[in-house]
Design a protein around this motif. Structure first.
Motif, short mmCIF file in Angstrom:
data_model
loop_
_atom_site.label_atom_id
_atom_site.label_comp_id
_atom_site.label_asym_id
_atom_site.label_seq_id
_atom_site.Cartn_x
_atom_site.Cartn_y
_atom_site.Cartn_z
N PRO A 234 6.73 -13.06 26.55
CA PRO A 234 5.54 -13.63 25.53
C PRO A 234 5.70 -11.67 24.82
O PRO A 234 5.42 -10.25 25.73
N GLY A 235 5.39 -11.65 23.54
CA GLY A 235 5.11 -10.49 22.96
C GLY A 235 6.65 -10.55 22.76
O GLY A 235 6.42 -8.91 21.90
N HIS B 161 12.09 -9.39 33.27
CA HIS B 161 12.41 -9.74 34.44
C HIS B 161 12.10 -10.28 35.53
O HIS B 161 10.61 -9.89 36.71
N HIS B 162 12.67 -11.77 36.45
CA HIS B 162 11.78 -11.42 37.78
C HIS B 162 12.01 -10.89 38.42
O HIS B 162 11.65 -10.75 39.40
N VAL B 163 12.66 -8.70 38.65
CA VAL B 163 12.42 -8.27 39.53
C VAL B 163 10.81 -7.70 39.63
O VAL B 163 9.52 -7.73 40.87
N VAL B 164 9.35 -7.97 38.10
CA VAL B 164 8.84 -8.32 38.27
C VAL B 164 7.51 -8.98 39.17
O VAL B 164 7.03 -8.69 40.55
N PRO B 165 7.80 -10.19 38.87
CA PRO B 165 6.91 -10.89 39.96
C PRO B 165 7.49 -11.07 41.63
O PRO B 165 6.85 -10.77 42.27
N GLY B 166 8.74 -10.36 41.62
CA GLY B 166 9.35 -10.20 42.72
C GLY B 166 8.77 -9.02 43.61
O GLY B 166 8.28 -9.12 44.85
N ILE B 167 8.53 -8.22 43.42
CA ILE B 167 7.45 -7.01 43.11
C ILE B 167 6.11 -7.58 43.86
O ILE B 167 5.38 -6.85 44.92
N VAL B 168 5.68 -8.26 43.42
CA VAL B 168 4.62 -8.34 43.13
C VAL B 168 4.12 -9.45 44.93
O VAL B 168 3.75 -9.09 45.65
N LEU B 169 5.21 -9.85 45.33
CA LEU B 169 4.84 -11.24 45.84
C LEU B 169 5.84 -10.14 47.10
O LEU B 169 5.35 -10.07 47.95
#
Length: 250
Positions: free
Chosen positions: A50-51, A56-64
């Protein structure tokens, strides 16, 4: 077998750990499958940018991981909430460790030779989780009888001896053996009595004037690399995909 299952898996409080491990492994395998499809240009999957910023999928991984970890601490070891939080934590950890090399190098090295480090860490974390589920406890405390555990002197001396094996293995340049040795003391003892790896603190400190020991350590490291590197790389390529080959120098 039934007694082992009841004692280590069906025991109250062990189910969230099992769910976290299964979620961790499934998330890693699914993520690698999706990224390999994106790499090959197959299927409906595409990179999320986006933009113009590649997420990277590490971003939602950190949230989870954060949500699941704090939820697990607050919910305890029992109930449906603990199980849900365990699944969230395992999924988040799978996403994060799949890009462990990116975190270390602070660069997108996912499909490079450095990216193999992520696969090694995932396999190592899964092995530790299986050992914990299997009933192994830190530094072999579970191997002691109830009477020995009540005897503080015996308990402390056992912990110190096992920890010394772990420390020696770590100083000899064997971090994997040292970490596994925290759960399985015999592994730490095995790493502590064998030769140190070249370049380790133990080799630099104690092999400085022992030319024969230094030569044996180098030869053993060479033979170990020649014997296992091909097997390890083949397994990593099968599970996670082969890294990109470097282009010709300009």
């Amino acid at each position: 077998m039934g007694d082992w299952w009841h004692r280590n898996i069906a025991e109250p409080g062990k189910l969230p750990l099992l769910l976290a491990l299964v979620s961790f492994l499934v998330t890693f395998l699914v993520t690698r499958s999706v990224t390999r499809l994106i790499r090959a240009g197959r299927g409906p999957f595409r990179d999320i940018s986006p933009g113009g910023v590649h997420i990277h999928h590490v971003v939602p991984g950190i949230v989870l991981t954060v949500v699941g970890g704090f939820g697990a601490v607050g919910s305890g070891r029992h109930g449906i909430t603990a199980c849900v939080c365990a699944v969230l934590f395992g999924a988040g950890a799978g996403l994060v460790l799949d890009e462990f090399a990116l975190i270390v190098h602070l660069d997108d090295v996912y499909w490079t030779e450095q990216g193999r480090r992520s696969v090694e860490v995932v396999v190592f974390a899964a092995a530790l989780g299986m050992l914990v589920i299997g009933g192994f406890s830190p530094l072999g405390v579970d191997d002691m009888t109830a009477r020995e555990q009540h005897d503080r002197a015996t308990l402390i001396s056992t912990l110190l001896v096992n920890f010394s094996f772990v420390l020696v293995a770590l100083l000899k340049g064997k971090p994997r053996i040292a970490v596994i040795g925290v759960l399985v003391p015999f592994v730490a003892l095995f790493g502590a009595v064998r030769l140190a790896r070249p370049g380790s603190y133990w080799a630099r400190r104690f092999y400085r004037r022992r030319h024969r020991a230094r030569a044996r350590a180098g030869l053993r490291a060479y033979r170990h690399a020649r014997r296992w590197n091909r097997v390890s790389r083949g397994f990593q390529d099968f599970v996670a995909g082969a890294p990109n080959r470097p282009g010709p120098p300009r």
